[in-house]
Design a protein around this motif. Structure first.
Motif, PDB file in Angstrom:
ATOM      1  N   ASP A   1      64.165  30.948  64.498  1.00 20.17           N
ATOM      2  CA  ASP A   1      63.600  29.909  64.243  1.00 20.17           C
ATOM      3  C   ASP A   1      64.349  29.262  63.901  1.00 20.17           C
ATOM      4  O   ASP A   1      63.799  27.841  64.076  1.00 20.17           O
TER       5      ASP A   1
ATOM      6  N   GLY B   1      65.980  37.515  64.067  1.00 20.53           N
ATOM      7  CA  GLY B   1      64.558  36.620  63.753  1.00 20.53           C
ATOM      8  C   GLY B   1      65.225  34.952  63.218  1.00 20.53           C
ATOM      9  O   GLY B   1      64.544  34.067  63.031  1.00 20.53           O
ATOM     10  N   HIS B   2      66.058  35.046  62.099  1.00 22.78           N
ATOM     11  CA  HIS B   2      67.318  33.913  61.519  1.00 22.78           C
ATOM     12  C   HIS B   2      66.896  32.590  62.790  1.00 22.78           C
ATOM     13  O   HIS B   2      66.712  31.673  63.317  1.00 22.78           O
TER      14      HIS B   2
ATOM     15  N   PHE C   1      62.030  39.350  61.823  1.00 25.20           N
ATOM     16  CA  PHE C   1      61.892  40.389  61.135  1.00 25.20           C
ATOM     17  C   PHE C   1      61.901  41.445  60.613  1.00 25.20           C
ATOM     18  O   PHE C   1      62.059  42.610  59.898  1.00 25.20           O
TER      19      PHE C   1
ATOM     20  N   SER D   1      59.882  35.888  66.509  1.00 28.93           N
ATOM     21  CA  SER D   1      60.476  35.502  64.968  1.00 28.93           C
ATOM     22  C   SER D   1      60.394  36.266  63.475  1.00 28.93           C
ATOM     23  O   SER D   1      61.101  36.998  62.351  1.00 28.93           O
ATOM     24  N   ARG D   2      58.921  36.688  63.882  1.00 27.84           N
ATOM     25  CA  ARG D   2      58.502  37.187  62.792  1.00 27.84           C
ATOM     26  C   ARG D   2      58.882  38.883  63.283  1.00 27.84           C
ATOM     27  O   ARG D   2      58.792  39.110  62.352  1.00 27.84           O
TER      28      ARG D   2
END
Lengths: 223, 251
Positions: B137, B133-134, B125, B121-122
């Motif tokens: 997450d 990424g969202h 982003f 995810s990081r």
């Protein structure tokens, strides 16, 4: 308002970044914020008018979010489209002919490593015409105060996801206020409420990105 | 709900590690859409394709580690804000204490999906792909919660074999129970149990982890969370509970 400038604002609202972007489905193959901004600037249109049209687009998408008509992904696409516009407007920001609304220094407080919520808020605020200085996660109070020294007219945003880091957030607010009593501080994150925010001495509280933008707009208008 | 108890290994007296299949912790497409706020099929095709990519990509990206310790529970008639688990007093406050009433034992549990989803995810982003990424997450948070649910069901099945019932699961940070008690809870586990460590501020690392307590006894009941007794309107537990009717994506 010029039709092209209006179209740029519409692209921002809909999250249409550029022609290649497949989002949104019903604008596939059309020019996006990137191409239209380039065309507008080449045609000599006013950079400030383009920026205002885009900010209006961001406000509209934020309002739709508030009414549950769109969700976080649409907000993120709008912020990306806005970023495509601001890339073209950079020279105008640098020359001073277009000005950011202000500077927000943002970070997740010491002891907390969560950054997704902070990143979303940060992107959305940037998309609304603010210059954002993101200090990252696990940020100690002195890092905030150092950043304030470099940006004396800034606003500070503090994020936390854990109830245990509320104490760390309170400490950060206290240390900032001790050195810079005039600095406005907005706080947000899952364990917070307006009551807790007020209790720790924060100037404002927002429960979502649009709330943060509304608060920032309000303090700018009353400044 | 799992149909039969999962394989488990007793690491030391009363301390178990359970093998949880990651496939049981992966959201369906429909669940993902609902978690993101889209409850009425109006999701854009682009988002729909990105969700497919995340769901198919996550299978190889995480492994579940889960375990629990069984301990005796004792109540002090003078105190209503907590109870003894083993030789330590947990100040859970009244909501959890009331749910644990009649418990003879407690299962202190922890589970994690590890750090890989968080890192993915990081990276998204960082690579200017915040939507993915969202989505990652969201899928990761859900997977951690599902892992806790599977472990919960497993403990229920094991206890049912001995004629005992279980309560709902409770975690520090929810229902008025201070997250600072996470340190007390983890004091019953060996260091780095299931690969989870605690920061000074009681944050679990990897972040996509769940810990808590389940009451066990002949007279306990598995009741729904009593959210109406708690003042925290923004609580994630409340959001999970409302998931089926909510139309708002969580940040």
């Amino acid at each position: 308002m010029n039709e092209l400038v209006e179209k740029i604002g519409h692209c921002v609202e809909r999250g249409k970044i550029n022609k290649a972007s497949p989002f949104p489905g019903n604008m596939k193959g059309q020019d996006g914020a990137d191409e239209l901004t380039r065309q507008a600037l080449e045609a000599g249109m006013d950079a400030e008018a383009i920026l205002q049209s885009c900010i209006a687009g961001m406000v509209r998408i934020g309002e739709k979010f508030g009414r549950n008509e769109v969700f976080v992904p649409e907000m993120l696409m709008a912020a990306k489209a806005m970023k495509a516009v601001t890339e073209h407007l950079k020279p105008f920001f640098q020359s001073g002919s277009v000005q950011a609304k202000g500077t927000l220094i943002i970070g997740t407080v010491a002891g907390d490593l969560h950054d997704i919520g902070k990143n979303l808020v940060s992107m959305f605020i940037e998309g609304n015409g603010w210059n954002v200085v993101d200090l990252g996660v696990d940020v100690k109070p002195e890092k905030f105060t150092d950043a304030i020294r470099k940006n004396p007219r800034c606003v500070v945003g503090l994020s936390a996801l854990l109830t245990t880091t509320i104490a760390s957030m309170s400490k950060t607010v206290r240390e900032i206020k001790a050195l810079f009593p005039e600095i406005k501080i907005i706080v947000g994150g899952a364990p917070l409420t307006m009551e807790i925010a007020t209790g720790m001495g924060a100037s404002g509280y927002a429960r979502d990105p649009q709330g943060a933008v509304t608060w920032l707009t309000d303090i700018k208008e009353t400044a | 709900m799992i149909e039969s108890a999962l394989p488990q290994v007793e690491r030391e007296n009363g301390l178990f590690e359970v093998a949880v299949d990651p496939k049981k912790c992966t959201a369906s497409k429909k669940e993902m859409e609902r978690l993101l706020g889209y409850s009425d099929n109006r999701i854009d095709d682009h988002f729909s394709r990105e969700i497919d990519k995340v769901l198919s990509g996550m299978a190889d990206r995480f492994a579940v580690r889960a375990g629990y310790r069984l301990l005796e529970v004792r109540f002090d008639a003078q105190r209503h804000d907590g109870f003894f688990v083993g030789d330590r007093f947990f100040v859970t406050q009244r909501i959890v204490a009331a749910q644990m009433k009649n418990a003879e034992k407690a299962a202190l549990f922890a589970c994690t999906i590890g750090p890989a989803m968080e890192a993915w995810s990081r990276r998204s982003f960082r690579d200017n792909d915040p939507v993915t990424g969202h989505f990652i997450d969201t899928a990761a948070s859900d997977a951690a919660e599902k892992a806790a649910a599977v472990l919960h069901d497993h403990i229920g099945l094991i206890m049912a074999g001995g004629g005992l019932k279980i309560t709902n699961r409770f975690s520090p940070g929810y229902c008025g129970w201070s997250v600072a008690e996470q340190h007390l809870l983890f004091s019953f586990f060996p260091e780095n149990f299931c690969g989870i460590s605690l920061t000074e501020s009681a944050l679990m690392v990897p972040v996509k982890s769940v810990s808590g307590m389940i009451g066990i006894g002949a007279k306990v009941k598995r009741k729904d969370y009593p959210c109406d007794q708690c003042g925290r309107k923004e609580c994630a537990r409340r959001a999970f509970k409302k998931e089926s009717t909510s139309t708002k994506g969580r940040v």
